[in-house]
Write a protein that holds these residues in place. Structure first.
Motif, short mmCIF file in Angstrom:
data_model
loop_
_atom_site.label_atom_id
_atom_site.label_comp_id
_atom_site.label_asym_id
_atom_site.label_seq_id
_atom_site.Cartn_x
_atom_site.Cartn_y
_atom_site.Cartn_z
N HIS A 51 0.89 -1.16 0.00
CA HIS A 51 0.00 0.00 0.00
C HIS A 51 0.92 1.21 0.00
CE1 HIS A 51 -4.24 -0.83 0.23
NE2 HIS A 51 -4.06 -1.78 1.12
N TYR A 52 0.48 2.30 -0.62
CA TYR A 52 1.37 3.46 -0.71
C TYR A 52 0.58 4.74 -0.89
CZ TYR A 52 0.16 3.47 -5.56
OH TYR A 52 -0.56 3.53 -6.72
N LEU A 53 1.24 5.83 -0.55
CA LEU A 53 0.77 7.18 -0.87
C LEU A 53 1.96 7.91 -1.46
CD1 LEU A 53 -1.51 9.62 0.79
CD2 LEU A 53 0.88 10.33 0.66
N GLY A 54 1.75 8.55 -2.60
CA GLY A 54 2.80 9.31 -3.26
C GLY A 54 2.43 10.78 -3.37
N GLN A 55 3.39 11.62 -3.03
CA GLN A 55 3.16 13.07 -3.04
C GLN A 55 4.42 13.75 -3.52
OE1 GLN A 55 1.41 14.36 0.63
NE2 GLN A 55 1.52 16.52 0.14
N SER A 56 4.27 14.80 -4.32
CA SER A 56 5.43 15.61 -4.70
C SER A 56 5.88 16.42 -3.49
CB SER A 56 5.07 16.56 -5.84
OG SER A 56 4.69 15.83 -6.98
N TRP A 57 7.18 16.68 -3.40
CA TRP A 57 7.72 17.47 -2.29
C TRP A 57 7.01 18.82 -2.25
CZ3 TRP A 57 11.35 15.96 1.35
CH2 TRP A 57 11.79 16.97 2.23
N ASN A 58 6.35 19.11 -1.14
CA ASN A 58 5.58 20.35 -0.95
C ASN A 58 4.50 20.53 -2.02
OD1 ASN A 58 6.21 21.61 1.45
ND2 ASN A 58 8.10 22.47 0.63
N GLY A 59 4.07 19.42 -2.62
CA GLY A 59 3.04 19.50 -3.66
C GLY A 59 1.85 18.64 -3.29
N ASN A 60 1.13 18.22 -4.31
CA ASN A 60 -0.10 17.46 -4.10
C ASN A 60 0.15 15.96 -4.07
OD1 ASN A 60 -1.75 19.79 -4.17
ND2 ASN A 60 -1.67 19.79 -6.40
N VAL A 61 -0.78 15.25 -3.42
CA VAL A 61 -0.79 13.80 -3.50
C VAL A 61 -1.15 13.44 -4.94
CG1 VAL A 61 -1.97 11.69 -2.74
CG2 VAL A 61 -1.44 13.50 -1.08
N PHE A 62 -0.31 12.64 -5.61
CA PHE A 62 -0.60 12.27 -6.99
C PHE A 62 -1.17 10.86 -7.10
CE2 PHE A 62 4.02 11.86 -6.39
CZ PHE A 62 4.18 10.50 -6.61
N ASP A 63 -1.00 10.04 -6.07
CA ASP A 63 -1.56 8.69 -6.13
C ASP A 63 -1.53 8.09 -4.74
OD1 ASP A 63 -2.67 6.41 -7.21
OD2 ASP A 63 -0.81 5.67 -8.08
N ASN A 64 -2.54 7.27 -4.44
CA ASN A 64 -2.48 6.47 -3.22
C ASN A 64 -3.40 5.28 -3.36
OD1 ASN A 64 -4.81 6.59 -0.98
ND2 ASN A 64 -4.89 8.49 -2.17
N SER A 65 -2.99 4.18 -2.76
CA SER A 65 -3.75 2.94 -2.87
C SER A 65 -4.80 2.81 -1.77
CB SER A 65 -2.80 1.74 -2.82
OG SER A 65 -2.15 1.67 -1.56
N TYR A 66 -4.68 3.61 -0.72
CA TYR A 66 -5.61 3.49 0.41
C TYR A 66 -7.03 3.87 0.00
CZ TYR A 66 -1.16 3.36 2.86
OH TYR A 66 0.10 3.03 3.26
#
Length: 134
Positions: A51-66
């Motif tokens: 499971h993961y959450l991906g976010q740009s540094w000081n930016g928006n969440v671009f993807d998450n499996s939760y």
């Protein structure tokens, strides 16, 4: 001395929220163990489930499996995913929650992934829960 890394809320299996520090992102891959796992170690060539959450540094969440409610599986350590995942997840025990700060040269480089909201040169931050390997 490593750069200051974002803080992540939540425990293994819970959708995290990231809080970013002032200052620049680290220039190299940083892997912080938020919760150590007790399972066997992930090896290159394993099929890993996360499971993961991906976010740009000081930016928006671009993807998450939760939010989707389903984990993903992929081969690890063999070039099937971005370099930061291959380098950062191999050798970690199953059951771990990790925070990865992935510089552009181990992420999507100068191209980015515009359709996902990842700009060229973005440092990516992931919280990854290693669920299992197959």
């Amino acid at each position: 001395m490593s750069a200051t890394l974002p803080q992540a809320t939540g425990s293994f299996g819970e959708k995290p929220t990231l809080t970013f520090p002032a200052g620049d992102a680290p220039a190299e891959l940083e892997v912080l163990v938020l919760e150590p796992g007790t399972g066997s170690l992930v090896e290159a060539g394993d099929e890993i489930e996360v499971h993961y959450l991906g976010q740009s540094w000081n930016g928006n969440v671009f993807d998450n499996s939760y939010d989707r409610g389903s984990s993903i599986s992929f081969p690890i350590g063999v070039g099937a995913v971005i370099g930061g995942w291959d380098e950062g997840l191999v050798g970690q025990p199953i059951g771990s929650r990790l925070l990865l700060s992935i510089p552009p040269h181990l992420g999507y480089g100068d191209r980015g992934v515009p359709q996902a909201g990842i700009r060229g040169g973005d440092t990516l931050v992931f919280v990854v829960d290693i669920v299992s390997t197959h």
